[in-house]
Design a protein around this motif. Sequence first.
Motif, mmCIF file in Angstrom:
data_model
loop_
_atom_site.group_PDB
_atom_site.id
_atom_site.type_symbol
_atom_site.label_atom_id
_atom_site.label_comp_id
_atom_site.label_asym_id
_atom_site.label_seq_id
_atom_site.Cartn_x
_atom_site.Cartn_y
_atom_site.Cartn_z
ATOM 1 N N LYS A 275 44.002 -60.862 -43.056
ATOM 2 C CA LYS A 275 43.740 -60.938 -44.634
ATOM 3 C C LYS A 275 44.932 -60.687 -45.481
ATOM 4 C CE LYS A 275 39.283 -61.664 -44.251
ATOM 5 N NZ LYS A 275 38.663 -62.903 -44.607
ATOM 6 N N ALA A 276 45.193 -61.551 -46.307
ATOM 7 C CA ALA A 276 46.424 -61.468 -47.295
ATOM 8 C C ALA A 276 46.208 -60.560 -48.111
ATOM 9 C CB ALA A 276 46.652 -62.732 -47.854
ATOM 10 N N ASP A 277 46.460 -59.076 -47.878
ATOM 11 C CA ASP A 277 45.773 -57.836 -48.816
ATOM 12 C C ASP A 277 46.676 -57.574 -49.938
ATOM 13 O OD1 ASP A 277 44.413 -55.563 -48.929
ATOM 14 O OD2 ASP A 277 46.154 -54.656 -48.418
ATOM 15 N N ILE A 278 46.302 -57.756 -51.007
ATOM 16 C CA ILE A 278 46.735 -57.579 -52.212
ATOM 17 C C ILE A 278 47.512 -56.121 -52.465
ATOM 18 C CG2 ILE A 278 46.598 -57.531 -54.593
ATOM 19 C CD1 ILE A 278 44.519 -59.516 -54.478
ATOM 20 N N THR A 279 46.713 -54.955 -51.997
ATOM 21 C CA THR A 279 47.447 -53.837 -51.894
ATOM 22 C C THR A 279 48.627 -53.637 -51.234
ATOM 23 O OG1 THR A 279 45.241 -52.683 -52.376
ATOM 24 C CG2 THR A 279 46.916 -51.342 -51.527
ATOM 25 N N SER A 280 48.625 -54.257 -50.051
ATOM 26 C CA SER A 280 49.680 -54.280 -49.044
ATOM 27 C C SER A 280 51.025 -54.982 -50.084
ATOM 28 C CB SER A 280 49.476 -54.645 -47.859
ATOM 29 O OG SER A 280 48.556 -54.103 -47.112
ATOM 30 N N MET A 281 50.716 -55.928 -50.636
ATOM 31 C CA MET A 281 51.681 -56.547 -51.235
ATOM 32 C C MET A 281 52.220 -55.796 -52.396
ATOM 33 S SD MET A 281 51.658 -60.307 -53.243
ATOM 34 C CE MET A 281 50.358 -59.836 -54.645
ATOM 35 N N LEU A 282 51.203 -55.047 -53.017
ATOM 36 C CA LEU A 282 51.908 -54.272 -54.195
ATOM 37 C C LEU A 282 52.590 -52.956 -53.568
ATOM 38 C CD1 LEU A 282 48.600 -54.209 -56.460
ATOM 39 C CD2 LEU A 282 50.596 -55.589 -56.946
ATOM 40 N N ASN A 283 52.237 -52.465 -52.592
ATOM 41 C CA ASN A 283 52.913 -51.476 -51.883
ATOM 42 C C ASN A 283 54.210 -52.042 -51.515
ATOM 43 O OD1 ASN A 283 51.051 -49.584 -52.432
ATOM 44 N ND2 ASN A 283 50.256 -49.803 -50.232
ATOM 45 N N GLY A 284 54.387 -53.194 -50.997
ATOM 46 C CA GLY A 284 55.750 -53.796 -50.550
ATOM 47 C C GLY A 284 56.539 -53.914 -51.514
ATOM 48 N N ALA B 108 61.570 -59.251 -54.758
ATOM 49 C CA ALA B 108 60.756 -60.312 -54.271
ATOM 50 C C ALA B 108 60.611 -60.605 -52.831
ATOM 51 C CB ALA B 108 61.631 -61.665 -54.879
ATOM 52 N N ALA B 109 61.740 -60.332 -51.979
ATOM 53 C CA ALA B 109 61.576 -60.455 -50.612
ATOM 54 C C ALA B 109 60.507 -59.459 -49.926
ATOM 55 C CB ALA B 109 62.824 -60.267 -49.824
ATOM 56 N N ALA B 110 60.440 -58.277 -50.403
ATOM 57 C CA ALA B 110 59.551 -57.262 -50.000
ATOM 58 C C ALA B 110 58.039 -57.469 -50.249
ATOM 59 C CB ALA B 110 60.026 -55.875 -50.643
ATOM 60 N N ALA B 111 57.979 -58.118 -51.608
ATOM 61 C CA ALA B 111 56.516 -58.513 -51.797
ATOM 62 C C ALA B 111 55.972 -59.511 -50.874
ATOM 63 C CB ALA B 111 56.662 -59.115 -53.102
ATOM 64 N N VAL B 112 56.801 -60.468 -50.559
ATOM 65 C CA VAL B 112 56.257 -61.790 -49.777
ATOM 66 C C VAL B 112 56.084 -61.210 -48.182
ATOM 67 C CG1 VAL B 112 57.150 -63.879 -48.860
ATOM 68 C CG2 VAL B 112 57.444 -63.358 -51.106
ATOM 69 N N PHE B 113 56.937 -60.588 -47.743
ATOM 70 C CA PHE B 113 57.163 -60.300 -46.409
ATOM 71 C C PHE B 113 56.070 -59.044 -46.378
ATOM 72 C CE2 PHE B 113 60.859 -62.449 -45.828
ATOM 73 C CZ PHE B 113 61.013 -63.097 -44.786
ATOM 74 N N ALA B 114 55.723 -58.348 -47.087
ATOM 75 C CA ALA B 114 54.418 -57.230 -47.062
ATOM 76 C C ALA B 114 53.239 -57.875 -46.817
ATOM 77 C CB ALA B 114 54.518 -56.450 -48.117
ATOM 78 N N LEU B 115 53.110 -58.904 -47.808
ATOM 79 C CA LEU B 115 51.934 -59.767 -47.723
ATOM 80 C C LEU B 115 51.895 -60.530 -46.177
ATOM 81 C CD1 LEU B 115 49.686 -60.761 -49.692
ATOM 82 C CD2 LEU B 115 50.705 -62.728 -50.048
ATOM 83 N N LEU B 116 52.850 -61.014 -45.921
ATOM 84 C CA LEU B 116 53.013 -61.778 -44.870
ATOM 85 C C LEU B 116 52.564 -61.001 -43.643
ATOM 86 C CD1 LEU B 116 55.776 -64.230 -45.292
ATOM 87 C CD2 LEU B 116 53.436 -64.897 -45.314
ATOM 88 N N ALA B 117 52.960 -59.934 -43.529
ATOM 89 C CA ALA B 117 52.812 -58.612 -42.596
ATOM 90 C C ALA B 117 51.303 -58.587 -42.621
ATOM 91 C CB ALA B 117 53.478 -57.609 -42.845
ATOM 92 N N SER B 118 50.693 -58.266 -43.655
ATOM 93 C CA SER B 118 49.216 -57.667 -43.279
ATOM 94 C C SER B 118 48.353 -59.109 -43.300
ATOM 95 C CB SER B 118 48.786 -57.546 -45.096
ATOM 96 O OG SER B 118 48.969 -58.476 -45.999
ATOM 97 N N GLY C 235 59.578 -54.005 -46.979
ATOM 98 C CA GLY C 235 58.148 -54.481 -47.164
ATOM 99 C C GLY C 235 57.447 -54.096 -46.049
ATOM 100 N N VAL C 236 57.762 -54.584 -44.654
ATOM 101 C CA VAL C 236 57.044 -54.663 -43.504
ATOM 102 C C VAL C 236 57.115 -53.360 -43.054
ATOM 103 C CG1 VAL C 236 57.327 -55.290 -41.110
ATOM 104 C CG2 VAL C 236 57.980 -57.091 -42.763
ATOM 105 N N LEU C 237 58.087 -52.507 -43.169
ATOM 106 C CA LEU C 237 58.161 -51.134 -43.023
ATOM 107 C C LEU C 237 57.030 -50.074 -43.640
ATOM 108 C CD1 LEU C 237 61.840 -49.975 -42.450
ATOM 109 C CD2 LEU C 237 59.907 -49.934 -40.702
ATOM 110 N N THR C 238 56.679 -50.466 -44.792
ATOM 111 C CA THR C 238 55.856 -49.892 -45.525
ATOM 112 C C THR C 238 54.452 -50.364 -45.079
ATOM 113 O OG1 THR C 238 57.523 -49.604 -47.405
ATOM 114 C CG2 THR C 238 54.990 -49.547 -47.849
ATOM 115 N N TYR C 239 54.198 -51.356 -44.703
ATOM 116 C CA TYR C 239 53.030 -52.036 -44.440
ATOM 117 C C TYR C 239 52.529 -51.131 -43.132
ATOM 118 C CZ TYR C 239 49.112 -54.688 -42.573
ATOM 119 O OH TYR C 239 47.988 -55.130 -42.192
ATOM 120 N N PHE C 240 53.327 -51.101 -42.179
ATOM 121 C CA PHE C 240 52.959 -50.542 -40.892
ATOM 122 C C PHE C 240 53.042 -48.985 -40.871
ATOM 123 C CE2 PHE C 240 54.143 -54.861 -39.237
ATOM 124 C CZ PHE C 240 52.874 -54.984 -38.719
ATOM 125 N N THR C 241 53.866 -48.414 -41.501
ATOM 126 C CA THR C 241 53.868 -47.050 -41.550
ATOM 127 C C THR C 241 52.579 -46.463 -42.530
ATOM 128 O OG1 THR C 241 55.261 -46.932 -43.494
ATOM 129 C CG2 THR C 241 56.437 -46.701 -41.469
#
Length: 465
Positions: free
Chosen positions: A289-298, A273-283, A326-332
């Motif tokens: 834009k609140a990127d859905i793909t980034s949230m799913l990857n997170g 849950a934390a990864a999903a939320v923080f990946a979306l926030l990072a994007s 979640g944040v690491l995955t978005y930026f990497t």
Amino acid sequence: MIIVQRGGKMKRWGLLVLIVLCLIPQSVWAAESVEQVAKSTDYLWIIISAILVIFMQPGFALLEAGSTRMKNAGHVAGKTILAFGLCSLVFWAVGFGVTFGEGNAFAGLSGFLLNGINEVGGVPVELFFLFQLAFAGVSLAVAFGGFAERAKLSVYLIFSILFIALIYPVIGHWIWGGGWLAEHGKQDFAGSTVVHLTGATAAFIATMMLKPRLGKFNANGKPNLIPGHNQVYTVLGVFVLWVGWFGFNAGSTLTVGTGLFSHVAITTQLATAAAAVFALLASWIYSGKADITSMLNGTLAGLVAITASCAFVEIWAAVLIGAIAGVLTYFTAIYLERKGIDDPIYAASVHGVAGVWGTLANGFFASPRLVETVGVGREGLIYGGGFHQLGVQAIGVLACFVYVAVATYIVIASLKATIGIRVSEEEEILGLDISEHGVYGYPEHLQESFLDPFHVPSSQLKNSV
């Protein structure tokens, strides 16, 4: 009179002995019944967990098909069945023995075809095999993320056999089968390293050797967006994987008697849950834009990261591990794409980077009480355990990455030199559905166009048609 009294006492003692003799077998039978019920409950939990993990395969099919283009959807989804079928046969014949058979610190050398092994850890070998087969299938599915939309079907077939016979089970033996990393106390409860880093490393090497898809990068190296054809599929795929992951992590307790499975379940849920939320926030913050793909990857990154540590860390640490993943995955993912790496399913960032982070996280956050419960390794740095466990985790990550990378390179280089690993430009432009299978996953697509001019430069189209 005395004789009568003695006879009465003898009768009373005889009656007492008879009662005791009748009661003892019943008490023993009751104890055996309780033990048998406990075993049966554990076995039922294991097979339910195995089914949950096997059900992650349709999750991968939905995720990968939705993340790729319509002209490849049938191929991407269909090869999931082929891969898991091959995985089942090869893991039964060879892989299980290499992982869990008796051998040396490097590999098991017995137990092939399940011969000579009656049980593993008190679990019947047939049941334990089914559970471990599901894990091997997930690692192979992760590896094939790096092959998407450009590899020959024959490469999938051959690589499946070699990966499940010689690559995945060696790492499994090192950590789960009593190998050299197990002897050093490497903590990987359900497979951030064994399953996910192994699969992601193979995917990374494959995508580097296959080169980018046509039209992915301009002449100046700037990446073009190649969106998946169905984001609803990807969302459903991630949800299927999320549910299946409870079999993955909580099922790895192999028992319900200790109650540890409930702790593993809650750490898995909250980290994800934390990864999903923080990946979306990072994007959202970075791109606007609140990127859905980034949230799913997170979301997937959170699942991957907590897989190693779900039984070793407290709940608050699980939330932190997931958020960072979640944040690491978005930026990497952004970084790798800018470096010219075309990873269609983001296997390297989602399963690789998150797998590394989740493995290393034990070196920081492993709780003394949970380490004692699980019985593997030592407590983490923040609990006064020093750098010992962190060092063991880091060595494990490095060793596994090097072995899988080298082995995968040898396999793919050999295939490239013999049968070739990539379809022709014409076949790639038409799509692998029609070129490899003779029919589109979406038949109406055949009536629309054989080509994909939006993503393929016109110069390539002229040269390919």
